[in-house]
Design a protein around this motif. Structure first.
Motif, PDB file in Angstrom:
ATOM      1  N   THR A  18       0.824  -1.215   0.000  1.00  0.00           N
ATOM      2  CA  THR A  18       0.000   0.000   0.000  1.00  0.00           C
ATOM      3  C   THR A  18       0.854   1.259   0.000  1.00  0.00           C
ATOM      4  O   THR A  18       0.365   2.327  -0.362  1.00  0.00           O
ATOM      5  N   ALA A  19       2.138   1.127   0.354  1.00  0.00           N
ATOM      6  CA  ALA A  19       3.046   2.272   0.252  1.00  0.00           C
ATOM      7  C   ALA A  19       3.463   2.524  -1.197  1.00  0.00           C
ATOM      8  O   ALA A  19       3.978   3.593  -1.515  1.00  0.00           O
ATOM      9  N   GLY A  20       3.220   1.537  -2.073  1.00  0.00           N
ATOM     10  CA  GLY A  20       3.505   1.759  -3.491  1.00  0.00           C
ATOM     11  C   GLY A  20       4.391   0.735  -4.170  1.00  0.00           C
ATOM     12  O   GLY A  20       4.657   0.865  -5.359  1.00  0.00           O
ATOM     13  N   ALA A  21       4.839  -0.305  -3.454  1.00  0.00           N
ATOM     14  CA  ALA A  21       5.657  -1.326  -4.112  1.00  0.00           C
ATOM     15  C   ALA A  21       4.806  -2.064  -5.136  1.00  0.00           C
ATOM     16  O   ALA A  21       3.700  -2.499  -4.830  1.00  0.00           O
ATOM     17  N   GLU A  22       5.305  -2.197  -6.360  1.00  0.00           N
ATOM     18  CA  GLU A  22       4.559  -2.913  -7.393  1.00  0.00           C
ATOM     19  C   GLU A  22       4.518  -4.408  -7.099  1.00  0.00           C
ATOM     20  O   GLU A  22       3.527  -5.076  -7.352  1.00  0.00           O
ATOM     21  N   THR A  23       5.612  -4.951  -6.568  1.00  0.00           N
ATOM     22  CA  THR A  23       5.668  -6.358  -6.170  1.00  0.00           C
ATOM     23  C   THR A  23       6.264  -6.450  -4.778  1.00  0.00           C
ATOM     24  O   THR A  23       7.258  -5.787  -4.469  1.00  0.00           O
ATOM     25  N   VAL A  24       5.650  -7.273  -3.948  1.00  0.00           N
ATOM     26  CA  VAL A  24       6.145  -7.560  -2.605  1.00  0.00           C
ATOM     27  C   VAL A  24       6.359  -9.062  -2.525  1.00  0.00           C
ATOM     28  O   VAL A  24       5.485  -9.841  -2.910  1.00  0.00           O
ATOM     29  N   VAL A  25       7.521  -9.483  -2.053  1.00  0.00           N
ATOM     30  CA  VAL A  25       7.822 -10.892  -1.877  1.00  0.00           C
ATOM     31  C   VAL A  25       7.912 -11.159  -0.383  1.00  0.00           C
ATOM     32  O   VAL A  25       8.621 -10.465   0.342  1.00  0.00           O
ATOM     33  N   GLY A  26       7.168 -12.156   0.070  1.00  0.00           N
ATOM     34  CA  GLY A  26       7.231 -12.584   1.464  1.00  0.00           C
ATOM     35  C   GLY A  26       7.889 -13.947   1.528  1.00  0.00           C
ATOM     36  O   GLY A  26       7.589 -14.828   0.724  1.00  0.00           O
ATOM     37  N   ILE A  27       8.787 -14.123   2.468  1.00  0.00           N
ATOM     38  CA  ILE A  27       9.482 -15.399   2.629  1.00  0.00           C
ATOM     39  C   ILE A  27       9.318 -15.827   4.079  1.00  0.00           C
ATOM     40  O   ILE A  27       9.740 -15.118   4.991  1.00  0.00           O
ATOM     41  N   THR A  28       8.673 -16.968   4.262  1.00  0.00           N
ATOM     42  CA  THR A  28       8.472 -17.527   5.590  1.00  0.00           C
ATOM     43  C   THR A  28       9.359 -18.760   5.714  1.00  0.00           C
ATOM     44  O   THR A  28      10.014 -19.152   4.742  1.00  0.00           O
ATOM     45  N   PRO A  29       9.387 -19.407   6.874  1.00  0.00           N
ATOM     46  CA  PRO A  29      10.188 -20.635   6.979  1.00  0.00           C
ATOM     47  C   PRO A  29       9.763 -21.727   5.997  1.00  0.00           C
ATOM     48  O   PRO A  29      10.582 -22.560   5.599  1.00  0.00           O
ATOM     49  N   THR A  30       8.500 -21.729   5.560  1.00  0.00           N
ATOM     50  CA  THR A  30       8.038 -22.810   4.679  1.00  0.00           C
ATOM     51  C   THR A  30       7.443 -22.341   3.361  1.00  0.00           C
ATOM     52  O   THR A  30       7.193 -23.170   2.488  1.00  0.00           O
ATOM     53  N   LEU A  31       7.180 -21.043   3.178  1.00  0.00           N
ATOM     54  CA  LEU A  31       6.542 -20.551   1.956  1.00  0.00           C
ATOM     55  C   LEU A  31       7.213 -19.272   1.469  1.00  0.00           C
ATOM     56  O   LEU A  31       7.704 -18.479   2.269  1.00  0.00           O
ATOM     57  N   THR A  32       7.199 -19.104   0.154  1.00  0.00           N
ATOM     58  CA  THR A  32       7.568 -17.832  -0.465  1.00  0.00           C
ATOM     59  C   THR A  32       6.380 -17.411  -1.316  1.00  0.00           C
ATOM     60  O   THR A  32       5.806 -18.230  -2.030  1.00  0.00           O
TER      61      THR A  32
END
Length: 182
Positions: free
Chosen positions: A61-75
């Motif tokens: 919502t700040a304006g990033a076109e793509t955000v990648v989240g990386i958890t211990p088991t999922l990306t």
């Protein structure tokens, strides 16, 4: 990807509650024994897939076109460009489309091919030119691709049909190269 290992993609088309998602689950389970499988789901209404207030939601919502989240088991990645404003395909389009939904699918399939997937099952996008499995009462004239199966066909027959499909032209896996200097 080698010439004979191009991305195979098949569309599952039918009305709501016809059993498309259940069939996708069965097909994924069997096809995953051969290689990497991805799925694409057409969603006809906006949904919020990121928890409001979470860090990734705040980044987006700040304006990033793509955000990648990386958890211990999922990306996961969330890109703000959906069906209404799809990116243009990077190279030669896998298929030509004048509508944004078709361009969004073509661009998505390109990205999945470059990531090294072998098979993509597409739920929805009935108007695409992809080989199509009809599920439920969808009329054959309502789909854009050749009909290669029906939802009532035995799952093993559908799996063999998908395995025998020619791969899509026009995109390669970035991870492979014939150039030893890469």
């Amino acid at each position: 990807m080698s010439q004979d290992a191009r991305l195979r993609a098949v569309c599952l088309a039918g009305p709501s509650d016809a059993g498309k998602t259940s069939l996708v689950e069965e097909l994924v389970e069997r096809l995953a024994t051969d290689g990497r499988v991805a799925t694409v789901k057409s969603i006809h209404h906006d949904i919020e897939i990121d928890t409001p207030g979470s860090d990734t939601h705040r980044h987006r919502t700040a304006g990033a076109e793509t955000v990648v989240g990386i958890t211990p088991t999922l990306t996961f990645d969330i890109t703000t460009r959906g069906k209404r404003d799809p990116p243009e395909p990077d190279g030669d389009a896998l298929f030509e489309s004048d509508d944004p939904e078709g361009r969004a699918l073509a661009s998505t399939l390109e990205r999945l091919a470059r990531r090294g997937y072998d098979t993509v099952l597409v739920e929805g996008f009935a108007e695409s030119p992809l080989p199509t499995i009809l599920v439920g009462t969808r009329a054959p004239a309502a789909v854009g691709g050749p009909i290669v199966g029906r939802g009532e066909d035995p799952v093993e027959d559908l799996v063999e049909t998908i395995r025998s499909l020619d791969g899509l032209e026009g995109v390669t896996d970035d991870r492979s190269s014939d150039d030893p200097d890469d």
